[in-house]
Every structure is written in C-alpha cells, then in structure tokens.
Design a protein around this motif. Structure first.
Motif, PDB file in Angstrom:
ATOM      1  N   LYS A  68       8.157  32.493 -27.160  1.00 16.05           N
ATOM      2  CA  LYS A  68       7.175  32.527 -26.081  1.00 16.05           C
ATOM      3  C   LYS A  68       6.607  31.135 -25.917  1.00 16.05           C
ATOM      4  O   LYS A  68       6.160  30.505 -26.882  1.00 16.05           O
ATOM      5  N   GLU A 126       6.620  31.532 -20.082  1.00 15.21           N
ATOM      6  CA  GLU A 126       7.669  32.543 -20.082  1.00 15.21           C
ATOM      7  C   GLU A 126       8.232  32.735 -21.487  1.00 15.21           C
ATOM      8  O   GLU A 126       7.970  31.947 -22.404  1.00 15.21           O
ATOM      9  N   THR A 127       8.991  33.820 -21.665  1.00 17.49           N
ATOM     10  CA  THR A 127       9.723  34.043 -22.911  1.00 17.49           C
ATOM     11  C   THR A 127      11.193  33.745 -22.666  1.00 17.49           C
ATOM     12  O   THR A 127      11.686  33.813 -21.531  1.00 17.49           O
TER      13      THR A 127
END
Length: 537
Positions: A373, A334-335
């Motif tokens: 990220k 995920e970011t």
C-alpha cells in the motif's frame, strides 16, 4: 622424393617451433596449450605469412574483442585468400580472444556496440578522432582493440593501402590527412588504447569462474514488456555450454527454449537459442566475480529486435542478490502487487518511505511476492529496494501522476527491404517512457525522473512539409500496435514516380494516465538497405 618430403617436414617443424616461441615470448601461450586447435590452425595457415626472422609478427602485437578477431580472420580470407573451415575459424577466434582479448573494464564503455543495441551512436572523445577514425565506421571499432604505437602506425599504412580514397573523401581532402594519420594518430591512439595495461595483466592471470549452474534472469523487451525467469547452464567442454531458458512475460505468456553458448576471454558470452518459435543470439558479459551476467539477446536475422538481460547466479553462496523488481512504478494512494526475483532472498523487504507491505503472497529463495500500500502523501520519486537488510541497485518509483512521456529512441532508423534487392527490411521498435519533472519543475530537462515504460497507442505522421509533400506516410511503411515500425519494400516504386520508398516521419505515442492524455513524439528516418553488416559496424 623422400629427401624433398623430409626437407618439407623439417621446415614445417621449424615454423611450428618458431611460432610457439614467438607466442610464448609474447605472453600469449602457456606450454600446456601447445595442442590447442586454434594454435594448430595458426601454425599451419597463418605462420607462412606472419613468420619473420623466426618470430611471429603482427598477430601477437594486438588485443581485440571476439568480434574484432573474427573480422580479422575473415579479412585474411578476403585479402589474402586464407581458406578456413567454419570450425577452424571458430578455433582461431577462440584462441586469440582468450589470450589477446580485452579486460572487462576495457570493453565495458562500448558494450552497446558488441551487443548490437539499435539506434545507438558512439561518441568519439573529440572532433579530430571523429573525423580521422569515426567517419567511415563506428569509433567503437577503434576503442575495442589495443596496440602499441608502432602497430597503430602499421594500421594507418594498411588503411591507406587498402582504401586510398580515404585521403580524398570528405574530411580528408581539406587537410594533410596522411601526415596526420601517419605522424600524429599512432601516438594518440597508443596513449589511449595501449597494448599493455594493468587491467589486462590482472585479468589474464586471474582464474575465471565457469558459467554453468542455475541463473535467475530478468529483462525487458520493448513492445512485449518485462520478463523474469530462469536459465540453466550445463558444461559441455571447456567454455562450451548447453542452455535452457524459461521466461515469464506475464500471466499465460511463458517462453521456453534451448540453445548453446561459448565463453571467450573468461567473461564474453556468445550464444544462440531457439526461444519459442524465434531464433535468437545472445551477447552477455559475466561479472568479474562470476556471480552476475548482463547484456542483450536479439533475433538472429533482425538484431534490432531484442531484449535486455540481467542474471544472478542461484547457488548456495548467493545472498539477497536481486535480478528484478516489478512493477517499476507505484501510484501514491493505491495498492499493488510487487514481485522481486533473485537468488538467496530473505523474506524481509523494504521498498522505502511511504510504501508498506500489507500482505505476503509468496516467499522463496528465488521470488518474493507481496501486496503493498502506497501512502497518499508518499513523496514522488525513486526508492532503492532492500532485501534482508541489504541495499540493492534495483529501484521502484512512486508517483501521483505522470508529468511527461518520451518516445525512445528519440531518433530511430528503419531500412527498406525486399523488392528488387536481397536484404530483408530492418524494422524499428519504439517504447513510451513516463517521467516525473525534476527539481526545476520543467519537463524534458536533465533532472527529470525516469519512471519506466508504459502502454501507448502508436501512430505516425509526416515529420515536415517536405515529407507531407512527398507522401512519406503513404509509402514508407506502417506502425504496428506494439510500437514496431515495418518499412516498405526497396527499389524504385512506379506509383511514386519511380522514387524509392524512403521517408521522414514523426512517431507519436499517446499515453492514458487516468483521465489525462499525454502525447510524445520521436523521429523516424526510413532509409535504404544496408549492404555491409559486420559484427562491429
């Protein structure tokens, strides 16, 4: 009449001179400090009992924390009717804590006690110390003072004289309590906590850096979450300061406030402030180089409710000093937006293997904001943060899923209040903390990796069959949505067959991790009011 007055004046001068000599011989008073207001009070109101053969007794023969000295001064009023104004009391405590205090390394192991951290239990070094010293008060009260063997022995005599029942109470009457206290404990205590140490000699001789300036601060308040902000400290006299705060708990939740503080012993910060609409106290410790500060602030009339505190000094000398990184947890694949708060920060940021900075959202000497990220195959675990090529003690944790959740504290105490009594209730604040399994692959073991606090839904239930039978859940109090337990009123309850509203409950945290739901339990004892609340319990 004139002759009597002259004789009285001469006697006063002799006492003052003897006190100066006694304190000077003890290494406690430089000549330039002769007019210190605390010293004046000692001359006028302490020397009449503590002067013997031209020398001051007892007072120069021990070292204590500011709270320890304050308790001593109060005790002199209770036991010996020494009358001091609030200003005189502060002056004496300041004078003694500065000259006969504890070095930072001596106080550090028991800072949780001075900072009034809730639900903490100090651990004596062995059963004998626990039974002889830690059964009536915390062991930390012992460890936060220093004496030689003779002075420790006098303390034993004082205990027996003022509290004769100690010899016959539990863990006293099953042994030769007085012989152990008189003959064995003074030597042990003098070896463990001696009056003269290299740490104190070095600290008392060092020049200490004032606390004024701009500070970048951070911490976490259970139930509210993490915060960052600033603290501006302005000198208003020797070791006295005015303080301004601006704390950011999240978007749209900024708390501002003002207060004042006094620094004892070159590093012991004691302050009060109005933060938003809350009256708070702060107990911090400056680092030995004066560049950092840490501790805790809490509600003035409810010290179980508060927040951790860390600060770095934002001056020209600061170089990549990090106060906090948020969030603490980053999910693989995920970011996320990461913010680093500190002083003298360079725009070079390393969050460890598998975490890539993909966009800069803000750059300044006091805050770095980036979008990162996290690789889908990033190894779970903790990574140390590096800013400007300099490693920090701050960390972020990478995870794929939460393996387990714990309720902290695992065992909490709340106290009834109001009702027929006069004491307010003592609440209990709980937090849900996420963990990864350690190398053994099992939850709840010592090698688990702590990720950090996570949102939770809170509830309570009876801890055991007795609690269920007595309907503790109905009478003991209720849990707020943010994890704070509010106990019921004190005193016999006619709706409970005249019983008090005590209870034994399980505290349940329910955490949602994606599509998974994890539960954790802690124990809460709701008990009676506390009537004696000294600074060191």
């Amino acid at each position: 009449m004139k002759a009597q007055t002259t004789q009285h004046t001469r006697r006063r001068l002799r006492i003052a001179g003897a006190v100066a000599l006694a304190l000077g011989m003890a290494g406690s008073l430089p000549a330039a400090a002769a007019q210190d207001p605390g010293r004046d009070v000692i001359d006028k109101k302490c020397a009449s009992c503590h002067l013997e053969d031209g020398k001051l007794t007892r007072i120069p023969e021990m070292r204590k924390s500011p709270e320890g000295w304050d308790m001593t001064v109060v005790r002199m009023g209770i036991w010996h009717k020494v009358e001091l104004t609030a200003e005189e009391r502060r002056a004496v405590v300041k004078y003694l804590a500065d000259r006969q205090g504890l070095a930072p390394s001596e106080a550090a192991p028991f800072r949780f006690l001075t900072e009034r951290r809730p639900n903490m239990q100090d651990t004596p070094p062995d059963d004998e110390m626990a039974q002889m010293c830690g059964r009536c008060h915390s062991y930390g009260r012992v460890a936060l003072q220093r004496r030689d063997e003779g002075e420790w022995r006098k303390l034993m005599h004082t205990h027996l004289g003022q509290f004769p029942s100690a010899e016959y109470s539990a863990l006293g009457r099953d042994r030769n309590w007085w012989e152990i206290a008189r003959d064995k404990m003074p030597g042990r205590l003098a070896a463990m906590y001696p009056k003269n140490t290299d740490a104190w000699r070095d600290w008392s001789r060092a020049k200490h850096r004032p606390a004024d300036g701009r500070w970048i601060v951070a911490g976490e308040r259970p139930g509210w979450g993490a915060y960052t902000g600033t603290m501006t400290v302005t000198a208003k006299g020797k070791d006295r300061y005015e303080v301004g705060y601006e704390l950011h708990f999240g978007p749209g939740n900024t708390v501002r406030g003002k207060g004042e503080s006094l620094v004892y012993t070159g590093y012991e910060w004691r302050g009060t402030a109005q933060l938003g609409n809350e009256h708070t106290q702060s107990i911090f410790a400056l680092s030995e180089d004066g560049g950092r500060m840490s501790g805790r602030w809490f509600m003035r009339k409810a010290d179980e409710i508060g927040a951790t505190f860390e600060a770095v000094r934002a001056d020209k000398a600061a170089k990549n000093a990090v106060a906090a990184v948020t969030p603490h947890m980053l999910r693989a694949g995920e970011t996320a937006t990461v913010t680093v708060a500190g002083a003298g920060l360079d725009a070079r940021l390393d969050l460890g293997a598998g975490v890539e900075v993909v966009e800069w959202l803000g750059k300044s000497a006091e805050q770095l904001k980036v979008r990162v990220k996290v690789a889908a195959d990033a190894a779970p675990g903790v990574r140390k943060l590096a800013v400007g090529g300099r490693a920090s003690d701050k960390t972020v944790a990478v995870y794929r899923q939460i393996d387990s959740v714990r309720v902290e504290p695992a065992f909490g105490i709340a106290r009834l209040g109001g009702g027929s009594g006069t004491n307010p209730p003592m609440t209990a604040q709980f937090d849900a903390v996420a963990f990864l399994n350690g190398a053994d692959g099992k939850p709840g073991t010592e090698d688990d990796v702590r990720l950090g606090s996570v949102p939770a839904k809170w509830s309570t239930e009876p801890f055991d069959e007795r609690a269920k039978h007595d309907e503790d859940l109905k009478f003991a109090g209720h849990m707020e949505p943010h994890g704070q337990f509010l106990p019921s009123f004190a005193g016999p309850n006619p709706n409970r067959r005249g019983l008090n509203n005590v209870g034994n409950l399980s505290v349940v945290a329910t955490v949602q991790d994606g599509e998974r739901t994890l539960d954790a339990k802690g124990q809460l004892m709701v008990t009676v009011q506390r009537w004696n609340t000294p600074p060191l319990r």
